[in-house]
Design a protein around this motif. Sequence first.
Motif, short mmCIF file in Angstrom:
data_model
loop_
_atom_site.label_atom_id
_atom_site.label_comp_id
_atom_site.label_asym_id
_atom_site.label_seq_id
_atom_site.Cartn_x
_atom_site.Cartn_y
_atom_site.Cartn_z
N MET A 180 0.84 -1.20 0.00
CA MET A 180 0.00 0.00 0.00
C MET A 180 0.87 1.24 0.00
N ILE A 181 0.41 2.25 -0.69
CA ILE A 181 1.15 3.50 -0.71
C ILE A 181 0.92 4.26 0.59
N LEU A 182 1.93 5.04 0.98
CA LEU A 182 1.89 5.83 2.20
C LEU A 182 1.71 7.30 1.87
N SER A 183 1.36 8.08 2.89
CA SER A 183 1.22 9.54 2.71
C SER A 183 2.60 10.18 2.82
N ARG A 184 3.43 10.00 1.82
CA ARG A 184 4.82 10.43 1.88
C ARG A 184 4.99 11.94 1.96
N ASP A 185 4.26 12.67 1.11
CA ASP A 185 4.45 14.13 1.10
C ASP A 185 3.15 14.90 1.29
N ARG A 186 2.06 14.19 1.50
CA ARG A 186 0.76 14.78 1.79
C ARG A 186 -0.16 13.68 2.27
N ILE A 187 -1.25 14.06 2.92
CA ILE A 187 -2.23 13.07 3.37
C ILE A 187 -3.03 12.57 2.17
N LEU A 188 -2.96 11.28 1.95
CA LEU A 188 -3.73 10.66 0.87
C LEU A 188 -5.18 10.44 1.30
N THR A 189 -6.05 10.22 0.32
CA THR A 189 -7.47 10.02 0.61
C THR A 189 -7.98 8.74 -0.04
N THR A 190 -8.94 8.13 0.65
CA THR A 190 -9.63 6.96 0.14
C THR A 190 -11.03 6.95 0.74
N HIS A 191 -11.75 5.86 0.62
CA HIS A 191 -13.06 5.71 1.28
C HIS A 191 -13.26 4.23 1.53
N VAL A 192 -14.35 3.87 2.18
CA VAL A 192 -14.52 2.48 2.61
C VAL A 192 -14.99 1.56 1.49
N GLY A 193 -15.65 2.08 0.48
CA GLY A 193 -15.92 1.20 -0.65
C GLY A 193 -17.22 1.39 -1.39
N SER A 194 -18.36 1.32 -0.69
CA SER A 194 -19.62 1.35 -1.41
C SER A 194 -20.08 2.77 -1.69
N LEU A 195 -20.66 2.96 -2.86
CA LEU A 195 -21.19 4.24 -3.30
C LEU A 195 -22.60 4.02 -3.86
N PRO A 196 -23.45 5.05 -3.87
CA PRO A 196 -24.85 4.86 -4.30
C PRO A 196 -24.96 4.30 -5.71
N ARG A 197 -25.94 3.42 -5.90
CA ARG A 197 -26.23 2.87 -7.22
C ARG A 197 -27.48 3.54 -7.77
N ASN A 198 -27.56 3.68 -9.08
CA ASN A 198 -28.75 4.31 -9.67
C ASN A 198 -29.93 3.35 -9.64
N ASP A 199 -31.12 3.88 -9.86
CA ASP A 199 -32.35 3.09 -9.72
C ASP A 199 -32.42 1.93 -10.71
N LYS A 200 -32.00 2.17 -11.93
CA LYS A 200 -32.09 1.11 -12.95
C LYS A 200 -31.17 -0.04 -12.60
N LEU A 201 -29.95 0.26 -12.21
CA LEU A 201 -29.02 -0.79 -11.83
C LEU A 201 -29.50 -1.51 -10.58
N SER A 202 -30.02 -0.77 -9.62
CA SER A 202 -30.53 -1.39 -8.39
C SER A 202 -31.61 -2.40 -8.70
N ASP A 203 -32.51 -2.05 -9.60
CA ASP A 203 -33.59 -2.96 -9.97
C ASP A 203 -33.03 -4.24 -10.60
N LEU A 204 -32.04 -4.11 -11.46
CA LEU A 204 -31.43 -5.28 -12.09
C LEU A 204 -30.72 -6.16 -11.07
N LEU A 205 -30.01 -5.54 -10.13
CA LEU A 205 -29.28 -6.30 -9.12
C LEU A 205 -30.23 -7.07 -8.20
N VAL A 206 -31.34 -6.43 -7.83
CA VAL A 206 -32.32 -7.10 -6.98
C VAL A 206 -32.98 -8.25 -7.74
N ARG A 207 -33.29 -8.04 -9.02
CA ARG A 207 -33.86 -9.12 -9.84
C ARG A 207 -32.91 -10.32 -9.90
#
Length: 387
Positions: free
Chosen positions: A1-28
Amino acid sequence: MILSRDRILTTHVGSLPRNDKLSDLLVRQEQGQPFDATEMASELDKAVAHVVDKQAKAGIDIGNDGEQQRVGFQTYVPQRMSGFAGVSNRRRGKEFEAFPELVASLVRRFPHTSKQQNAPECQGELKYLDVKPINDELARFNRIASGKFAETFMTAPSPGIISSTMLNAHYDTHDAYLAALAREMRHEYMAIHKAGLVLQIDAPDLAMDRTMLYRDLDDAAFIKRVEAHVAAINAGIDGIPADRVRLHVCYGNWEGPHIYDIPLEKILPALYQAKVGALTIEFANPRHAHEYAAFKKAPLPKHMILLPGVIETTSNFVEHSEVVARRIEDAVAAVGDRERVVASTDCGFGTFTNREWVIEPAVWLKLQALREGADLASTRLWGKKVA
């Protein structure tokens, strides 16, 4: 994994909102209903491209596919593994029994959800059926995200969180069930590693299950169970270098009182038993924002990076960049090394399809605030303005 060598790096935990059409397909797909595979592939391409672009524009250094290709962070597993059937008779968490008003509010707010409380149970021998779905996910993301991030990651659920949300009705003991899950999920863990991505193990069981599956134990007995769950993770990731694995721990991604959560200081030594290179832990959550003090009693091991949650993930408040910067500085002070801190979020923004606490526009504003706050903190920590 890369480190914050010269500045604070950013990330997030993983999941992001899905659109309605994709959500419907995934639930199906999850429910075994007919769906158009060509349409699904097209929607997945568009959804992954959308979240990759949004992350990059917000200034995220270490990004992923937003879990757009899955119905939920762990409930997709029965689609890829034999042995699951029926419905788990999962007991509600202590908080939900204590506050029926919270349950009523959730039902009103999220009337149409994927299989969260009604996930299947393990009724037969587990076997991971085919690595093609995970390889397809990886190929799509690598193709779309090429050159967009300094580093990429992909999530996969821990054996423990699968075991506590999809209950055991087959193996003689819970530990035998954990071992089987670790053995079979290893296929997915290795696929992510071999594709060149950092593997993030999602393990809310290591904190959240104090008030869920293990609510009737005392704290000492729960810690023993945490150690067993960590051992299952270690078995599943055996052979993957520690610095290619990060472990996400949280208290459950819902807007509730959280008054029964176990303090971080009690579980932290057990978390250090994980053979991983980074821990991602909630600190923006109002119930846990003070818990950097836990690192005074149990310092972060020198080989580990801390990914503190400095953005809260269950409200539409957009954090001020100064608030984010101060939270990052608190994390650096706790760790004692600015290079071993990467700014992150408390949890995901789209943990399950059709159950997003935060509206999509606010998500991108929050990630932008994460970048701005990281830049402010970097200026102070390095003594020079970040370009």
